[in-house]
Design a protein around this motif. Structure first.
Motif, PDB file in Angstrom:
ATOM      1  N   ALA A  99       0.884  -1.050   0.039  1.00 27.08           N
ATOM      2  CA  ALA A  99      -0.023   0.059   0.100  1.00 27.08           C
ATOM      3  C   ALA A  99       0.853   1.341  -0.139  1.00 27.08           C
ATOM      4  CB  ALA A  99      -1.008   0.011   1.127  1.00 27.08           C
ATOM      5  N   ALA A 100       1.870   1.281   0.810  1.00 21.97           N
ATOM      6  CA  ALA A 100       2.980   2.187   0.920  1.00 21.97           C
ATOM      7  C   ALA A 100       3.570   2.434  -0.514  1.00 21.97           C
ATOM      8  CB  ALA A 100       3.902   2.107   2.074  1.00 21.97           C
ATOM      9  N   LEU A 101       3.730   1.527  -1.292  1.00 26.08           N
ATOM     10  CA  LEU A 101       4.180   1.589  -2.633  1.00 26.08           C
ATOM     11  C   LEU A 101       3.376   2.368  -3.699  1.00 26.08           C
ATOM     12  CD1 LEU A 101       6.381  -1.361  -2.692  1.00 26.08           C
ATOM     13  CD2 LEU A 101       7.267   0.791  -2.526  1.00 26.08           C
ATOM     14  N   GLY A 102       2.064   2.390  -3.382  1.00 27.87           N
ATOM     15  CA  GLY A 102       0.981   3.290  -4.239  1.00 27.87           C
ATOM     16  C   GLY A 102       0.701   2.379  -5.388  1.00 27.87           C
ATOM     17  N   GLY A 103       0.674   1.226  -5.522  1.00 31.05           N
ATOM     18  CA  GLY A 103       0.477   0.242  -6.908  1.00 31.05           C
ATOM     19  C   GLY A 103       1.435   0.113  -7.866  1.00 31.05           C
ATOM     20  N   ARG A 104       2.761   0.595  -7.371  1.00 31.33           N
ATOM     21  CA  ARG A 104       4.058   0.532  -8.133  1.00 31.33           C
ATOM     22  C   ARG A 104       4.400  -0.914  -8.584  1.00 31.33           C
ATOM     23  NH1 ARG A 104       3.725   5.257  -5.618  1.00 31.33           N
ATOM     24  NH2 ARG A 104       4.169   7.006  -7.015  1.00 31.33           N
ATOM     25  N   MET A 105       3.814  -1.731  -7.610  1.00 33.70           N
ATOM     26  CA  MET A 105       4.514  -3.336  -7.928  1.00 33.70           C
ATOM     27  C   MET A 105       3.687  -3.849  -9.164  1.00 33.70           C
ATOM     28  SD  MET A 105       6.546  -4.552  -5.694  1.00 33.70           S
ATOM     29  CE  MET A 105       6.342  -6.168  -6.217  1.00 33.70           C
ATOM     30  N   GLY A 106       4.626  -4.500  -9.830  1.00 33.83           N
ATOM     31  CA  GLY A 106       4.288  -4.986 -11.188  1.00 33.83           C
ATOM     32  C   GLY A 106       4.150  -4.049 -12.395  1.00 33.83           C
ATOM     33  N   GLY A 107       4.560  -2.819 -12.135  1.00 33.15           N
ATOM     34  CA  GLY A 107       4.494  -1.809 -13.056  1.00 33.15           C
ATOM     35  C   GLY A 107       6.015  -1.229 -13.149  1.00 33.15           C
ATOM     36  N   VAL A 108       5.955   0.089 -12.375  1.00 28.06           N
ATOM     37  CA  VAL A 108       7.450   0.744 -12.365  1.00 28.06           C
ATOM     38  C   VAL A 108       8.278  -0.140 -11.481  1.00 28.06           C
ATOM     39  CG1 VAL A 108       8.883   2.787 -11.588  1.00 28.06           C
ATOM     40  CG2 VAL A 108       6.388   2.929 -12.599  1.00 28.06           C
ATOM     41  N   LEU A 109       7.851  -0.805 -10.701  1.00 30.01           N
ATOM     42  CA  LEU A 109       8.732  -1.655  -9.716  1.00 30.01           C
ATOM     43  C   LEU A 109       8.238  -3.187 -10.009  1.00 30.01           C
ATOM     44  CD1 LEU A 109      10.560  -2.100  -7.408  1.00 30.01           C
ATOM     45  CD2 LEU A 109       8.782  -2.009  -5.725  1.00 30.01           C
ATOM     46  N   HIS A 110       9.249  -3.712 -10.931  1.00 33.61           N
ATOM     47  CA  HIS A 110       8.920  -5.055 -11.364  1.00 33.61           C
ATOM     48  C   HIS A 110       9.029  -6.132 -10.280  1.00 33.61           C
ATOM     49  CE1 HIS A 110       9.064  -8.419 -14.307  1.00 33.61           C
ATOM     50  NE2 HIS A 110      10.165  -8.874 -13.941  1.00 33.61           N
ATOM     51  N   ALA A 111       9.963  -6.326  -9.547  1.00 34.62           N
ATOM     52  CA  ALA A 111      10.136  -7.481  -8.331  1.00 34.62           C
ATOM     53  C   ALA A 111      10.597  -6.790  -7.248  1.00 34.62           C
ATOM     54  CB  ALA A 111      11.035  -8.427  -9.130  1.00 34.62           C
ATOM     55  N   LEU A 112       9.920  -7.318  -6.083  1.00 34.28           N
ATOM     56  CA  LEU A 112      10.538  -7.076  -4.840  1.00 34.28           C
ATOM     57  C   LEU A 112      10.432  -8.134  -3.939  1.00 34.28           C
ATOM     58  CD1 LEU A 112      11.197  -4.664  -2.726  1.00 34.28           C
ATOM     59  CD2 LEU A 112       8.763  -4.305  -2.289  1.00 34.28           C
ATOM     60  N   GLN A 113      11.637  -8.761  -3.481  1.00 34.65           N
ATOM     61  CA  GLN A 113      11.794  -9.794  -2.533  1.00 34.65           C
ATOM     62  C   GLN A 113      11.467  -8.924  -1.037  1.00 34.65           C
ATOM     63  OE1 GLN A 113      15.178 -12.163  -2.718  1.00 34.65           O
ATOM     64  NE2 GLN A 113      15.135 -12.332  -0.420  1.00 34.65           N
ATOM     65  N   LEU A 114      10.403  -9.356  -0.448  1.00 36.00           N
ATOM     66  CA  LEU A 114       9.970  -8.581   0.812  1.00 36.00           C
ATOM     67  C   LEU A 114      10.073  -9.344   2.216  1.00 36.00           C
ATOM     68  CD1 LEU A 114       8.741  -5.934   1.808  1.00 36.00           C
ATOM     69  CD2 LEU A 114       6.628  -6.724   1.298  1.00 36.00           C
ATOM     70  N   THR A 115      10.763  -8.815   3.252  1.00 32.16           N
ATOM     71  CA  THR A 115      10.872  -9.322   4.349  1.00 32.16           C
ATOM     72  C   THR A 115      10.278  -8.301   5.561  1.00 32.16           C
ATOM     73  OG1 THR A 115      12.881 -10.535   3.849  1.00 32.16           O
ATOM     74  CG2 THR A 115      12.302 -10.453   6.094  1.00 32.16           C
ATOM     75  N   THR A 116       9.465  -8.618   6.257  1.00 33.66           N
ATOM     76  CA  THR A 116       9.075  -7.797   7.350  1.00 33.66           C
ATOM     77  C   THR A 116       9.267  -8.284   8.580  1.00 33.66           C
ATOM     78  OG1 THR A 116       6.817  -8.629   7.122  1.00 33.66           O
ATOM     79  CG2 THR A 116       7.231  -6.773   5.841  1.00 33.66           C
ATOM     80  N   ALA A 117       9.295  -7.420   9.823  1.00 34.87           N
ATOM     81  CA  ALA A 117       9.565  -7.813  10.975  1.00 34.87           C
ATOM     82  C   ALA A 117       9.019  -6.749  11.718  1.00 34.87           C
ATOM     83  CB  ALA A 117      11.105  -8.030  11.144  1.00 34.87           C
ATOM     84  N   VAL A 118       8.857  -7.145  13.135  1.00 38.80           N
ATOM     85  CA  VAL A 118       8.773  -6.011  14.315  1.00 38.80           C
ATOM     86  C   VAL A 118      10.054  -5.742  14.925  1.00 38.80           C
ATOM     87  CG1 VAL A 118       6.199  -6.573  14.572  1.00 38.80           C
ATOM     88  CG2 VAL A 118       8.080  -7.816  15.715  1.00 38.80           C
ATOM     89  N   PRO A 119      10.308  -4.638  15.548  1.00 38.70           N
ATOM     90  CA  PRO A 119      11.736  -4.643  16.333  1.00 38.70           C
ATOM     91  C   PRO A 119      11.424  -5.686  17.361  1.00 38.70           C
ATOM     92  CG  PRO A 119      10.449  -2.386  16.205  1.00 38.70           C
ATOM     93  CD  PRO A 119       9.615  -3.730  15.516  1.00 38.70           C
ATOM     94  N   VAL A 120      12.933  -6.082  17.685  1.00 37.99           N
ATOM     95  CA  VAL A 120      13.321  -6.957  18.863  1.00 37.99           C
ATOM     96  C   VAL A 120      13.126  -6.208  20.149  1.00 37.99           C
ATOM     97  CG1 VAL A 120      15.089  -8.410  19.861  1.00 37.99           C
ATOM     98  CG2 VAL A 120      14.685  -8.445  17.209  1.00 37.99           C
ATOM     99  N   GLN A 121      12.214  -6.645  20.963  1.00 38.88           N
ATOM    100  CA  GLN A 121      12.259  -5.976  22.215  1.00 38.88           C
ATOM    101  C   GLN A 121      13.274  -6.489  23.264  1.00 38.88           C
ATOM    102  OE1 GLN A 121       8.232  -6.763  23.556  1.00 38.88           O
ATOM    103  NE2 GLN A 121       7.601  -4.918  22.621  1.00 38.88           N
ATOM    104  N   GLU A 122      14.005  -5.508  24.085  1.00 39.28           N
ATOM    105  CA  GLU A 122      14.932  -5.880  24.858  1.00 39.28           C
ATOM    106  C   GLU A 122      14.722  -5.750  26.208  1.00 39.28           C
ATOM    107  OE1 GLU A 122      18.326  -3.300  23.876  1.00 39.28           O
ATOM    108  OE2 GLU A 122      18.102  -3.499  21.820  1.00 39.28           O
TER     109      GLU A 122
END
Length: 79
Positions: free
Chosen positions: A56-79
């Protein structure tokens, strides 16, 4: 038309302001990237929703202007 890594990072940070974003150009062609996005806002979200938030943040650019994105998401590690 390729998309610059800095543009990808800017879009993600605009959509997810607390995100820590790392972008890697996988092929050196400006067309195939890997992104690691870490955000507290992902806490409690299933991985699919985390990825949807990034797309959503990329605003529909996936598959168009941005051809391929290998995506990894995570939450910060709590100490």
């Amino acid at each position: 038309m390729a998309m610059a890594a800095a543009d990808i990072e800017t879009l993600i940070r605009a959509g997810i302001p607390d995100a820590v974003v790392e972008i890697t150009d996988l092929a050196g062609d400006g067309d195939h990237y890997a992104a690691r996005v870490v955000s507290e806002s992902f806490r409690g979200m299933p991985r699919v929703r985390q990825h949807q938030a990034v797309y959503a943040a990329l605003g529909g650019r996936m598959g168009g202007v941005l051809h391929a994105l290998q995506l990894t998401t995570a939450v910060p590690v709590q100490e």
